[in-house]
Design a protein around this motif. Sequence first.
Motif, PDB file in Angstrom:
ATOM      1  N   ALA A 237       0.803  -1.217   0.000  1.00  0.00           N
ATOM      2  CA  ALA A 237       0.000   0.000   0.000  1.00  0.00           C
ATOM      3  C   ALA A 237       0.840   1.273   0.000  1.00  0.00           C
ATOM      4  O   ALA A 237       1.896   1.335   0.624  1.00  0.00           O
ATOM      5  N   ALA A 238       0.324   2.266  -0.676  1.00  0.00           N
ATOM      6  CA  ALA A 238       0.853   3.617  -0.561  1.00  0.00           C
ATOM      7  C   ALA A 238       0.286   4.194   0.728  1.00  0.00           C
ATOM      8  O   ALA A 238      -0.903   4.083   0.999  1.00  0.00           O
ATOM      9  N   GLN A 239       1.165   4.794   1.525  1.00  0.00           N
ATOM     10  CA  GLN A 239       0.777   5.197   2.874  1.00  0.00           C
ATOM     11  C   GLN A 239       1.019   6.684   3.100  1.00  0.00           C
ATOM     12  O   GLN A 239       2.045   7.221   2.703  1.00  0.00           O
ATOM     13  N   LEU A 240       0.057   7.339   3.722  1.00  0.00           N
ATOM     14  CA  LEU A 240       0.210   8.739   4.121  1.00  0.00           C
ATOM     15  C   LEU A 240       0.026   8.819   5.623  1.00  0.00           C
ATOM     16  O   LEU A 240      -0.846   8.160   6.184  1.00  0.00           O
ATOM     17  N   ARG A 241       0.846   9.624   6.263  1.00  0.00           N
ATOM     18  CA  ARG A 241       0.616   9.932   7.677  1.00  0.00           C
ATOM     19  C   ARG A 241       0.303  11.414   7.815  1.00  0.00           C
ATOM     20  O   ARG A 241       1.047  12.256   7.317  1.00  0.00           O
ATOM     21  N   ALA A 307      -6.499  19.439  20.763  1.00  0.00           N
ATOM     22  CA  ALA A 307      -6.530  17.988  20.574  1.00  0.00           C
ATOM     23  C   ALA A 307      -5.908  17.671  19.230  1.00  0.00           C
ATOM     24  O   ALA A 307      -6.158  18.362  18.239  1.00  0.00           O
ATOM     25  N   GLU A 308      -5.102  16.628  19.224  1.00  0.00           N
ATOM     26  CA  GLU A 308      -4.392  16.270  18.001  1.00  0.00           C
ATOM     27  C   GLU A 308      -4.697  14.815  17.667  1.00  0.00           C
ATOM     28  O   GLU A 308      -4.642  13.958  18.542  1.00  0.00           O
ATOM     29  N   ALA A 324      -8.618  10.417  -0.709  1.00  0.00           N
ATOM     30  CA  ALA A 324      -9.190  10.217   0.626  1.00  0.00           C
ATOM     31  C   ALA A 324      -8.601  11.222   1.615  1.00  0.00           C
ATOM     32  O   ALA A 324      -9.318  11.807   2.444  1.00  0.00           O
ATOM     33  N   ALA A 325      -7.283  11.451   1.521  1.00  0.00           N
ATOM     34  CA  ALA A 325      -6.640  12.401   2.437  1.00  0.00           C
ATOM     35  C   ALA A 325      -7.192  13.803   2.232  1.00  0.00           C
ATOM     36  O   ALA A 325      -7.435  14.542   3.200  1.00  0.00           O
ATOM     37  N   GLU A 326      -7.434  14.167   0.990  1.00  0.00           N
ATOM     38  CA  GLU A 326      -7.987  15.498   0.697  1.00  0.00           C
ATOM     39  C   GLU A 326      -9.420  15.604   1.228  1.00  0.00           C
ATOM     40  O   GLU A 326      -9.808  16.622   1.806  1.00  0.00           O
ATOM     41  N   HIS A 327     -10.173  14.541   1.057  1.00  0.00           N
ATOM     42  CA  HIS A 327     -11.543  14.502   1.582  1.00  0.00           C
ATOM     43  C   HIS A 327     -11.520  14.645   3.113  1.00  0.00           C
ATOM     44  O   HIS A 327     -12.304  15.400   3.703  1.00  0.00           O
ATOM     45  N   ILE A 328     -10.581  13.950   3.746  1.00  0.00           N
ATOM     46  CA  ILE A 328     -10.444  14.042   5.207  1.00  0.00           C
ATOM     47  C   ILE A 328     -10.125  15.482   5.617  1.00  0.00           C
ATOM     48  O   ILE A 328     -10.727  16.032   6.535  1.00  0.00           O
ATOM     49  N   LEU A 343      -7.851  24.774  12.840  1.00  0.00           N
ATOM     50  CA  LEU A 343      -7.281  23.465  12.508  1.00  0.00           C
ATOM     51  C   LEU A 343      -5.901  23.640  11.899  1.00  0.00           C
ATOM     52  O   LEU A 343      -5.699  24.469  11.024  1.00  0.00           O
ATOM     53  N   GLU A 344      -4.955  22.842  12.397  1.00  0.00           N
ATOM     54  CA  GLU A 344      -3.658  22.713  11.721  1.00  0.00           C
ATOM     55  C   GLU A 344      -3.613  21.305  11.146  1.00  0.00           C
ATOM     56  O   GLU A 344      -3.806  20.338  11.870  1.00  0.00           O
ATOM     57  N   PHE A 345      -3.358  21.229   9.841  1.00  0.00           N
ATOM     58  CA  PHE A 345      -3.382  19.922   9.161  1.00  0.00           C
ATOM     59  C   PHE A 345      -2.037  19.736   8.474  1.00  0.00           C
ATOM     60  O   PHE A 345      -1.663  20.525   7.612  1.00  0.00           O
ATOM     61  N   VAL A 346      -1.294  18.723   8.871  1.00  0.00           N
ATOM     62  CA  VAL A 346       0.068  18.541   8.381  1.00  0.00           C
ATOM     63  C   VAL A 346       0.251  17.137   7.824  1.00  0.00           C
ATOM     64  O   VAL A 346      -0.204  16.166   8.421  1.00  0.00           O
TER      65      VAL A 346
END
Lengths: 438, 438
Positions: A237-241, A307-308, A324-328, A343-346
């Motif tokens: 799988a391609a994985q994003l954190r 909260a993180e 999916a990450a963009e949708h999130i 929101l901070e999104f990294v």
Amino acid sequence: MWEPPLFRRPDVMDAIVARQVMDLLIPDMGLRPVARCDALGAAPYSESSAFLLRPYLTASHRHALDLLSDWMTEAGMSVRLDPMGNLIGRYEGLTPGAPALLIGSHIDTVPDSGRYDGALGVMLGVECVAAFSRAGRRLPFAIEVIAFGDEEGSRFPASMLCSKAIASGVSAEALALTDQNGVTLAQSLEAFGLDPSRVAEAVRRPGEVLAYVEAHIEQGPVLESEGLPIGVVTGIAAQLRLRAKFVGTAGHAGTTPMNLRADALAAGAAGVLAVERICRDGAQDLVGTVGKFQTSTSAFNVIAGEAEIFIDVRASDRDTRNAAAEHIRQELEGIAEARGLSLEFVQVQDLPGCPCDPELTRLMGEAVEDVGVPARMLMSGAGHDAMAVARIAPVAMLFIRCEGGVSHNSAEQVTYEDTGFAARAMVAFVERLEARGL
Amino acid sequence: MWEPPLFRRPDVMDAIVARQVMDLLIPDMGLRPVARCDALGAAPYSESSAFLLRPYLTASHRHALDLLSDWMTEAGMSVRLDPMGNLIGRYEGLTPGAPALLIGSHIDTVPDSGRYDGALGVMLGVECVAAFSRAGRRLPFAIEVIAFGDEEGSRFPASMLCSKAIASGVSAEALALTDQNGVTLAQSLEAFGLDPSRVAEAVRRPGEVLAYVEAHIEQGPVLESEGLPIGVVTGIAAQLRLRAKFVGTAGHAGTTPMNLRADALAAGAAGVLAVERICRDGAQDLVGTVGKFQTSTSAFNVIAGEAEIFIDVRASDRDTRNAAAEHIRQELEGIAEARGLSLEFVQVQDLPGCPCDPELTRLMGEAVEDVGVPARMLMSGAGHDAMAVARIAPVAMLFIRCEGGVSHNSAEQVTYEDTGFAARAMVAFVERLEARGL
């Protein structure tokens, strides 16, 4: 759920395999690899007598290689240790020096490991060669079984050091990595009787490696849930954190009415459910997990100001994962806005994943059907040595059902019967590779 | 949102109060109590020069009492220290030895405290007496201003030691409590020049205390959100603490498909939102908070097998609170069942709350209206000394708006103007108590 039909009972299966590979009627094709992993499951093949831990370049690693070397020799292979401590058994082809099909996995373990993660793939390689060897059959290519010394990274702060070493070499930085006692990789190699100045010789030369195939326990519950003993891996799988931090306003749990709150913990909770919903409703092999939830305060009576949530998103297809990450991200921004928080999104990490070779994967699917099992194609959510070797050779992977999908845990279990299916599928794969021609 | 009308400008208000209390035209009725709290906001009235910390029976406590004693004397009171270190200033009534209206709050602080939590209530008591004293006016009852030595529990592991001491005494167990240096409460009393064998004498005799009234910063955002300087407290919330643990199945974030998960963290998140929804949709003063979220594992790539949420539920009415807690339990059980997890639900603490005296609260409402402010009735979500004193006397409380509802924090702020409204309302309350007759 698939159930093996009567005529595909293991005993009948053995007969079918016997027709495929002359003289090959081996009732313990599943039993022996499992028994060998079990034999390696305790001291002196473990650093601890309380649980299984076999890190790279340790005494337990040495003991395991000594025994494995005997098994390789017995199976008809000539054995060598490469400069990175990978044990390689070679079963020569029809012509000496022919390119080799590599069958491998790793022999090291995490602490309190199960006995089959990695080791079972090595033992299945030995079993596969033993079948051809016992039949006195040579192939137009050699088979090399390779036991990688490090995949788990349980000694040095890096992983897949050894499979990377045969594909792309070892950097000076890697040789300077230290274990928890301050011993460098270079020093450890020397202590193991190896010459760190020669690690570049572990790299396989172009044309030497025909293909790489790895059998591994699934480490997940898909095959079990569908009643299948084995499955074909389409890729890793391609994985994003991702990390998402909601910033609201800390407050007193007793004195702040519900309508005047900007509760970061509650926003984080809404975020967790958004991740779950998006990934559940997405493509079949899309998975998304919040495995860590952290707040600025942690008390009964304090409304958390921050909260993180730590998000892991994977899919076989990179575009699916990125969408999916963009949708999130959009959903979390909506949550923050609706609740009056920021929101901070990294993005923390982007691992591109690795598709298996389509042609070899098709052959593996046919091999699985050869032994009477429907060819279930599935993604590997975890990383494997095949990812590293894919830089120099086409790769294929076979998954073996494990009980409850449990892994990295002493409760890890496989059955003799499932392992038998895997061993016979590996043999069938080699035959199909032979039939295809080089 | 209420805005003070023009004719209720502070200067005009002072004139109104002046008409109510002869000779009482004190432009600094709000300024002086705030300024005195500010004066006590640094060393030597704090143990630290970096932030405000004034624990019970410390040098900073002693320094504060010395200064407060001067202010009480200056306001016309005779001053004594009771055996628990409570400083009591008595403004005698028309007849010596008459029962006393107690006006009090606490003089100790949490670490990095604001300057007004507790201290402002004491200074408002002094200000109130000063107004009557300056007017040369005696009442049919005495007024005693009391500065409780411990409410916050920042030295010994107990809270409201001193207000409990005047109501119900001090147990031998309490005297044996130790601070972080192993010093007992009894030893600390001695070091402060007090006789621990006489703590029982701190208990007020029946008939001595007519009533207790306490002014305190709101420590919440309600008054600010409605544009009101002061409000009337109907009672201290009944509080429940609950712990809910979801037990699912740990798993690998990459290898476990969404439909085969029993993700405890996600279940916990759904639980958080259920608590929020139930309390938001419930009675006006019902509040519910998850301030702590704990998981068995905490990593990007692990599906948590266990998640625990810590729930605080409060309402002025115990039945409302209990009904909400039962509703929460049912919802969480539904979440666990729908997701295939188990739930452990435990009640950790049940604090019954404390209604203020209805008659005195009505008088306080009238007093607030006397100074031109609508009488907003509100619950106290936090505990106060009044809870302890309520065992021996009817109690009333007045809240003062604080900026952003912030408290237990150096950013705590009140305005001179709001404090002026509070001071005048306290005076008006005393007058209404007088008018009612004993």
